[in-house]
Enzyme design. Structure first.
Site, mmCIF file in Angstrom:
data_model
loop_
_atom_site.group_PDB
_atom_site.id
_atom_site.type_symbol
_atom_site.label_atom_id
_atom_site.label_comp_id
_atom_site.label_asym_id
_atom_site.label_seq_id
_atom_site.Cartn_x
_atom_site.Cartn_y
_atom_site.Cartn_z
ATOM 1 N N ASP A 1 2.694 -14.380 -0.369
ATOM 2 C CA ASP A 1 4.031 -13.984 -0.792
ATOM 3 C C ASP A 1 4.947 -15.191 -0.829
ATOM 4 O OD1 ASP A 1 5.252 -11.130 -1.092
ATOM 5 O OD2 ASP A 1 3.512 -10.897 0.223
ATOM 6 N N GLU B 1 7.147 -9.469 -8.483
ATOM 7 C CA GLU B 1 7.596 -8.136 -8.084
ATOM 8 C C GLU B 1 9.001 -7.981 -8.648
ATOM 9 O OE1 GLU B 1 8.375 -5.176 -4.309
ATOM 10 O OE2 GLU B 1 9.248 -7.158 -4.411
ATOM 11 N N ASP C 1 -7.679 -8.478 14.329
ATOM 12 C CA ASP C 1 -7.112 -9.296 15.408
ATOM 13 C C ASP C 1 -8.249 -10.049 16.109
ATOM 14 O OD1 ASP C 1 -5.785 -10.345 17.564
ATOM 15 O OD2 ASP C 1 -5.672 -8.429 18.656
ATOM 16 N N ASP D 1 -4.598 -11.484 12.603
ATOM 17 C CA ASP D 1 -4.305 -12.918 12.443
ATOM 18 C C ASP D 1 -5.215 -13.549 11.390
ATOM 19 O OD1 ASP D 1 -6.742 -13.173 13.903
ATOM 20 O OD2 ASP D 1 -5.595 -12.939 15.761
ATOM 21 N N ASP E 1 8.228 -12.084 -4.199
ATOM 22 C CA ASP E 1 8.869 -10.912 -3.609
ATOM 23 C C ASP E 1 10.263 -10.682 -4.186
ATOM 24 O OD1 ASP E 1 8.779 -8.987 -1.233
ATOM 25 O OD2 ASP E 1 10.672 -10.032 -0.884
ATOM 26 N N HIS F 1 1.586 -2.324 0.961
ATOM 27 C CA HIS F 1 2.193 -2.261 2.291
ATOM 28 C C HIS F 1 3.548 -1.556 2.264
ATOM 29 C CE1 HIS F 1 4.268 -5.445 0.330
ATOM 30 N NE2 HIS F 1 5.093 -5.613 1.346
ATOM 31 N N ASP F 2 4.057 -1.278 1.066
ATOM 32 C CA ASP F 2 5.353 -0.595 0.944
ATOM 33 C C ASP F 2 5.200 0.876 0.578
ATOM 34 O OD1 ASP F 2 6.833 -2.877 1.456
ATOM 35 O OD2 ASP F 2 7.073 -3.386 -0.664
ATOM 36 N N ASP G 1 -4.350 -10.009 20.970
ATOM 37 C CA ASP G 1 -2.925 -9.774 21.266
ATOM 38 C C ASP G 1 -2.396 -8.525 20.565
ATOM 39 O OD1 ASP G 1 -2.771 -10.619 18.670
ATOM 40 O OD2 ASP G 1 -1.357 -12.251 19.033
HETATM 41 O O1 ISL Z 1 9.639 -0.697 -0.228
HETATM 42 C C1 ISL Z 1 10.625 -0.384 -0.855
HETATM 43 C C2 ISL Z 1 11.281 0.865 -0.617
HETATM 44 O O2 ISL Z 1 10.415 1.659 0.108
HETATM 45 C C3 ISL Z 1 11.142 -1.233 -1.954
HETATM 46 O O3 ISL Z 1 12.449 -0.947 -2.285
HETATM 47 C C4 ISL Z 1 11.015 -2.677 -1.528
HETATM 48 O O4 ISL Z 1 11.947 -2.947 -0.536
HETATM 49 C C5 ISL Z 1 11.237 -3.592 -2.702
HETATM 50 O O5 ISL Z 1 10.234 -3.296 -3.603
HETATM 51 C C6 ISL Z 1 11.110 -5.060 -2.296
HETATM 52 O O6 ISL Z 1 9.958 -5.220 -1.513
HETATM 53 C C7 ISL Z 1 9.618 -6.470 -1.013
HETATM 54 O O7 ISL Z 1 10.705 -7.108 -0.359
HETATM 55 C C8 ISL Z 1 11.185 -6.475 0.835
HETATM 56 C C9 ISL Z 1 10.069 -6.157 1.820
HETATM 57 O O8 ISL Z 1 10.558 -5.315 2.832
HETATM 58 C C10 ISL Z 1 8.896 -5.485 1.152
HETATM 59 O O9 ISL Z 1 7.864 -5.291 2.083
HETATM 60 C C11 ISL Z 1 8.476 -6.333 0.000
HETATM 61 O O10 ISL Z 1 7.344 -5.837 -0.658
HETATM 62 C C12 ISL Z 1 12.167 -7.433 1.426
HETATM 63 O O11 ISL Z 1 11.592 -8.712 1.516
#
Ligand code: ISL
Length: 572
Positions: A102, A256, A25, A33, A202, A345-346, A29
């Site tokens: 993305d 993805e 950051d 960023d 995505d 991040h997921d 804030d």
């Molecule tokens: O993260 C998941 C479950 O924990 C996955 O099902 C995920 O939602 C899926 O792989 C799609 O992910 C992508 O699109 C989503 C977003 O929330 C995720 O961060 C992104 O990586 C919706 O845009």
């Protein structure tokens, strides 16, 4: 024989994934960023990565932290300006790194102008989303959202249902409408003309919906049965998009593709997607009921066990299952190319999930680095994994930020009638928030991430686990990553070599070994994936000096492997 024709820059690249909100950051804030990323470009350069992929920084109400886009051509104020984005692009290009973002086109935000217009049947965009008339009490079919709850929401203004495979604030676009596709292609070209080097597409396997939107089979695993994924027109739309957009550019396209196996992936490669992202190796720690089912541990156990035992139980993994998942894609990829990641991040933090983030923190994090960087797939390093960042504690539901975790926790509390403390360990080992805690730069307040109040809690371990300490320590996880990235860049065998899978087997259930071979040259990789020492007999090539080793002393030779010891040998 490897020829120049086989080479592709994106096969040889190491990708670094940035979650901008939590990276750095610059303006106090509490939200990371673009200028923050610009300030850290030298760090990325030192690490040696080639491609930086940033999660969304577009205008968004942040129901799903930027994956709900309200304006594809605008940078959200909290992330900076288009001039900042251009500066980031130039700073990366000046150091021979590329910039990917993305491309989120399965859905928009409900606050996007397109959706707002679509709510009004007379505004000319009535068919831009997936709408169904009908009984406000009865959704058009039985689909449920990937974030829990029905996949349909009733809109009072239009008096109709709209489909959302994700959150209700993420309505699905209607790709069957040529005007929608046209608008998307124009937007993609806008970014290509700006000098973006590619996209991470995505949830791209979700864009084409099945004819007539039939009910899903609600048997076990019905998520995987294809109803949402790989729809009837998907390849037609993707090849049309390639033709209208990136075919004219040297762009990297990462798909993805949830719900696609290696066979299906062949068609995606033909559409012009360079690498696919799959989830099979992520499922190995979930247990039979899936990510958010506590059944295999049991709700009573969640309430009764101590935290360390629970962390272990919730991340139990059979190494042969992990290998089966990797092997299935390696052997099934055909003329295409795989990606490989251990964190994103997921996902939860790789070292907490697949390693031991306590006693063998350094050893297991470097073992995971060795695993990641020695496979035949473009490696993706998620921010902070090069420091061994770990899962955080989520002692209060108020600390949770992620829409998925909120939804699933609510469901668990409803279904099981337990207090939040009972499910907290489960959140610690499942929530996407674990990957989204701020990047730990140093041991100052808020880990050097911000001068303000961070939007999400900082992990308690930042005084020990941080970039400043790691850069000062030649034995750190960071320097291990750095030197292994260098090695991969210098070694075609590690990029292009064929793989033979050697271990685990019944005698060595917790030892991973594979050999990569290219034009008569080979590398042997042995990973003792457990907190116990073991003597590995029967593998050729363990007598010499390893070229990579995560234990620095003279004992790193021969058959005896210490806990989480990882070695790579050059063999004939
Ligand atoms: O993260 C998941 C479950 O924990 C996955 O099902 C995920 O939602 C899926 O792989 C799609 O992910 C992508 O699109 C989503 C977003 O929330 C995720 O961060 C992104 O990586 C919706 O845009």
């Amino acid at each position: 024989m490897l020829t120049d024709a086989d080479r592709e820059w994106w096969k040889e690249a190491v990708v670094y994934q940035i979650y901008p909100r939590s990276f750095d950051d610059s303006d106090g804030d509490g939200i990371g960023d673009l200028r923050g990323i610009v300030d850290r470009v030298d760090y990325l350069d030192e690490l040696g990565v080639d491609v930086v992929w940033t999660c969304p920084v577009y205008e968004s109400p942040n129901a799903d932290m930027g994956y709900d886009i309200a304006d594809y051509r605008a940078i959200a104020d909290e992330y900076g300006t288009m001039a900042d984005w251009e500066e980031l692009r130039d700073a990366l290009h000046a150091r021979d790194m590329r910039l990917l973002m993305d491309l989120v086109v399965n859905h928009t935000s409900d606050e996007h102008d397109w959706f707002q217009a679509s709510r009004d049947p007379d505004a000319g965009k009535d068919d831009w989303y997936v709408w169904r008339e009908g009984d406000p009490e009865e959704p058009p079919n039985n689909w449920i959202s990937l974030f829990g709850g029905p996949a349909w929401t009733w809109d009072d203004e239009r008096e109709a249902w709209y489909l959302h495979l994700f959150d209700e604030k993420q309505p699905d676009l209607n790709w069957d409408n040529p005007e929608v596709r046209e608008a998307i292609y124009e937007m993609v070209n806008f970014w290509l003309e700006k000098g973006i080097d590619g996209f991470r597409m995505d949830a791209i396997s979700c864009i084409s919906k099945p004819e007539g939107l039939p009910d899903a089979d609600t048997g076990e695993d019905w998520f995987d049965m294809g109803i949402y994924f790989n729809g009837p027109h998907i390849h037609e739309y993707l090849s049309e998009m390639a033709d209208r957009t990136w075919d004219d550019y040297d762009a990297m396209l990462i798909g993805e593709t949830p719900g696609a196996g290696p066979e299906e992936a062949q068609a995606y490669f033909e559409d012009g997607i360079d690498v696919v992202v799959h989830f099979d190796h992520m499922d190995v720690t979930y247990g039979p009921g899936g990510k958010w089912s506590p059944d295999y541990v049991g709700m009573d156990a969640l309430a009764g066990e101590d935290d360390t035992t629970l962390d272990e139980r919730l991340n139990t993994m059979d190494l042969s299952e992990l290998q089966a998942a990797i092997r299935k894609w390696d052997e099934g990829v055909g003329d295409g190319w795989n990606s490989l990641y251990l964190g994103s991040h997921d996902q939860t933090r790789a070292v907490s999930r697949f390693g031991d983030d306590d006693e063998y923190h350094r050893e297991s994090a470097t073992l995971l680095a060795t695993f990641l960087l020695t496979q035949r797939a473009t490696p993706f390093c998620y921010q902070g994994d090069e420091l061994g960042m770990t899962n955080a504690d989520w002692d209060s539901p108020d600390a949770i930020r992620d829409v998925e975790a909120h939804g699933q926790v609510e469901r668990l509390l409803d279904e099981h009638d337990v207090p939040y403390e009972t499910v907290a360990p489960f959140v610690r080992n499942r929530s996407r928030d674990n990957a989204r805690t701020p990047m730990q730069w140093d041991d100052s307040e808020h880990a050097g991430f911000t001068d303000g109040d961070p939007w999400i809690q900082v992990n308690d371990d930042f005084e020990r686990v941080n970039a400043a300490a790691a850069r000062d320590d030649p034995e750190s996880i960071f320097h291990f990553y750095r030197s292994l990235i260098d090695r991969r860049h210098a070694d075609d065998v590690l990029v292009y070599g064929e793989t033979d899978y050697l271990l685990p087997n019944d005698d060595y259930p917790d030892v991973w070994a594979h050999r990569r071979t290219l034009d008569g040259d080979s590398r042997l990789v042995v990973l003792n994936w457990q907190g116990e020492a073991v003597a590995v007999t029967g593998l050729d090539g363990l007598d010499g000096e390893p070229v990579v080793a995560n234990y620095g002393d003279a004992g790193r030779a021969g058959e005896r492997f210490r806990p989480y010891e990882a070695r790579v040998y050059e063999t004939e």
